[in-house]
Motif scaffolding. Structure first.
Motif, PDB file in Angstrom:
ATOM      1  N   ILE A 131       0.854  -1.193   0.000  1.00  0.00           N
ATOM      2  CA  ILE A 131       0.000   0.000   0.000  1.00  0.00           C
ATOM      3  C   ILE A 131       0.892   1.245   0.000  1.00  0.00           C
ATOM      4  O   ILE A 131       1.902   1.286   0.705  1.00  0.00           O
ATOM      5  N   VAL A 132       0.498   2.235  -0.787  1.00  0.00           N
ATOM      6  CA  VAL A 132       1.170   3.533  -0.751  1.00  0.00           C
ATOM      7  C   VAL A 132       0.139   4.584  -0.365  1.00  0.00           C
ATOM      8  O   VAL A 132      -1.015   4.523  -0.799  1.00  0.00           O
ATOM      9  N   VAL A 133       0.570   5.511   0.473  1.00  0.00           N
ATOM     10  CA  VAL A 133      -0.300   6.603   0.899  1.00  0.00           C
ATOM     11  C   VAL A 133       0.393   7.926   0.584  1.00  0.00           C
ATOM     12  O   VAL A 133       1.622   8.019   0.657  1.00  0.00           O
ATOM     13  N   HIS A 134      -0.409   8.902   0.203  1.00  0.00           N
ATOM     14  CA  HIS A 134       0.127  10.249  -0.027  1.00  0.00           C
ATOM     15  C   HIS A 134      -0.702  11.298   0.676  1.00  0.00           C
ATOM     16  O   HIS A 134      -1.935  11.230   0.639  1.00  0.00           O
ATOM     17  N   SER A 135      -0.025  12.287   1.239  1.00  0.00           N
ATOM     18  CA  SER A 135      -0.674  13.560   1.439  1.00  0.00           C
ATOM     19  C   SER A 135      -0.460  14.287   0.119  1.00  0.00           C
ATOM     20  O   SER A 135       0.614  14.838  -0.134  1.00  0.00           O
ATOM     21  N   ALA A 136      -1.489  14.266  -0.744  1.00  0.00           N
ATOM     22  CA  ALA A 136      -1.388  14.907  -2.056  1.00  0.00           C
ATOM     23  C   ALA A 136      -1.403  16.429  -1.930  1.00  0.00           C
ATOM     24  O   ALA A 136      -1.186  17.151  -2.899  1.00  0.00           O
ATOM     25  N   THR A 137      -1.647  16.890  -0.702  1.00  0.00           N
ATOM     26  CA  THR A 137      -1.530  18.306  -0.342  1.00  0.00           C
ATOM     27  C   THR A 137      -0.137  18.846  -0.679  1.00  0.00           C
ATOM     28  O   THR A 137       0.029  20.035  -0.921  1.00  0.00           O
ATOM     29  N   LYS A 138       0.853  17.966  -0.672  1.00  0.00           N
ATOM     30  CA  LYS A 138       2.256  18.379  -0.784  1.00  0.00           C
ATOM     31  C   LYS A 138       2.695  18.379  -2.255  1.00  0.00           C
ATOM     32  O   LYS A 138       2.236  19.207  -3.000  1.00  0.00           O
ATOM     33  N   TYR A 139       3.566  17.446  -2.687  1.00  0.00           N
ATOM     34  CA  TYR A 139       4.137  17.547  -4.037  1.00  0.00           C
ATOM     35  C   TYR A 139       3.147  17.249  -5.156  1.00  0.00           C
ATOM     36  O   TYR A 139       3.278  17.769  -6.259  1.00  0.00           O
ATOM     37  N   SER A 167       3.843  22.745   6.341  1.00  0.00           N
ATOM     38  CA  SER A 167       3.618  22.133   5.029  1.00  0.00           C
ATOM     39  C   SER A 167       4.848  22.224   4.135  1.00  0.00           C
ATOM     40  O   SER A 167       5.885  22.814   4.534  1.00  0.00           O
ATOM     41  N   LEU A 168       4.752  21.618   2.978  1.00  0.00           N
ATOM     42  CA  LEU A 168       5.886  21.487   2.063  1.00  0.00           C
ATOM     43  C   LEU A 168       5.375  21.114   0.685  1.00  0.00           C
ATOM     44  O   LEU A 168       4.186  20.833   0.514  1.00  0.00           O
TER      45      LEU A 168
END
Ligand SMILES: *Cc1c(COP(=O)(O)O)cnc(C)c1O
Length: 393
Positions: A187-195, A323-324
């Motif tokens: 499983i991969v998770v992202h905070s798509a908020t970032k890059y 954030s970033l």
């Protein structure tokens, strides 16, 4: 075909109108011809054409089979933990994102899911932490803010041996630099908020699974619990993805130059950047990442909160913010911002010194960014000298 060409051409032209941009289907429901007879959509929580396009693009980009888009990175993490049952255990990276820690400790603990935190750069520590109840290994790589890198392939082999799942929070690397599913993660998770969003204008999360069955389960929780990403935000992520490789390339080039500059600066103590040969996990980063990312952290020789605050409040181009991953550079002081709630000794043991400063290096001209840091370092030094001489008896 190169990854960037593949990505751009996985974004479809609209079959009905020829629109080259993915249309925003800003609708809650879909008219049915007869009860249960529809065009593949009935209600936008369950499925929405704009969100569905995003999910297809992202599944391909991560080398997975199913993707699900959520209203935030934390909602995405939440959907993964819902795969577990009361009594199950998680072995997680100790340098974990604070919001994930809060979710595990303040929400899931009361439902009987317990988490053991270990340094996941140490494979022996992972092995020792696994019990008969462990069902999931949770890692981030690189981590925040000291950019520790864990060996995904080696950890996937451990997960395989114990028949448990491996989930990787891939937020810091982005799929342009690292594809954990291809290294054996489930499983991969992202905070798509970032890059992935990339422009600091949307809160969003993604889950991508290696196999269909896990994907179906995540999709079930996406619909059943309802923290879905809206059509307009889905559109923003697709738009962000169109320039992902281009942006990440420049983030990496700028960050590498800034890390070198800081490493040679007389006022700087330690520099944390996986691209530096001096980084303890440099070899692992070279093995599993295409490049080293846009985040650089560093501590000062004058290891005081005052020196760091003097620095982060006197940059003109680096904006002071959490954030970033956006196009504009950001600076933060973890000890007084993201890591404030952690006890001093615990924080320092994790490498978050009083003077640690984290940069999210943006897409400005790199010499302008260096000039900005140079000025802020000088102002901070002058301020702190003044304070010292004032406080002398
Ligand atoms: C920001 C972040 C999250 C949380 O994502 P949100 O979109 O803010 O909910 C999770 N993991 C990492 C590594 C992050 O940086």
């Amino acid at each position: 075909m190169q990854a960037t060409t593949q990505l751009l051409h996985s974004i479809p032209v609209d079959a009905q109108t020829g629109a080259i941009a993915v249309p925003i289907y800003q609708t809650s429901t879909f008219v049915q011809e007869a009860p249960g007879v529809n065009k593949g959509y009935d209600y936008s929580r369950t499925n929405n054409p704009t969100r569905q396009e995003l999910e297809k693009i992202v599944a391909k980009l991560e080398g997975g089979t199913v993707a699900a888009a959520f209203a935030s990175g934390l909602a995405a993490i939440d959907a993964v933990i819902k795969l577990l049952e009361s009594g199950d255990e998680i072995v997680a990276v100790d340098d974990i994102y604070g919001g994930a820690y809060r979710l595990f400790e303040k929400v899931y603990k009361k439902f009987g899911i317990n988490v053991t935190y270990v340094d996941t750069t140490d494979l022996g520590a992972i092995n020792r932490a696994i019990t008969a109840k462990t069902r999931l290994i949770w890692i981030e790589s690189p981590t925040n803010p000291t950019l520790k890198v864990s060996d995904i392939q080696a950890i996937a082999a451990i997960a395989d041996r114990y028949k448990i799942l491996l989930a990787v929070d891939n937020t810091f690397a982005s799929p342009a630099l690292q594809q954990p599913l291809l290294h054996g993660a489930d499983i991969v998770v992202h905070s798509a908020t970032k890059y992935i969003g990339g422009h600091s204008d949307v809160i969003a999360g993604l889950v991508i699974t290696k196999n269909e069955d896990l994907g179906r389960q995540v999709k079930f929780y996406q619909n059943a619990c309802g923290a879905v990403l809206g059509p307009f935000d889905s559109f923003l992520l697709i738009r962000g993805l169109e320039t992902l490789h281009l942006r990440i390339g420049q983030h990496c080039r700028n960050a590498a130059i800034i890390a070198q500059y800081l490493q040679h600066h007389p006022l700087v103590d330690k520099v944390y950047y996986p691209g530096l040969a001096s980084h303890p996990n440099h070899a692992v980063a070279c093995k599993q990442q295409k490049d080293f990312g846009g985040v650089v952290s560093f501590s000062l020789k004058n290891d005081t909160e005052a020196a760091a605050i003097g620095l982060v409040t006197n940059t003109a181009l680096f904006h002071l913010a959490e954030s970033l991953g956006g196009v504009k550079s950001l600076v933060s002081h973890p000890a007084s911002m993201t890591h404030k709630s952690i006890e001093t000794e615990k924080r320092k043991a994790a490498g978050v010194a009083d003077s640690l400063v984290r940069l999210s290096v943006g897409l400005e001209d790199v010499q302008d960014l260096i000039n900005d840091l140079e000025t802020a370092l000088a102002i901070s030094t002058a301020l702190n000298k003044e304070e010292k001489s004032l406080s002398k008896p």
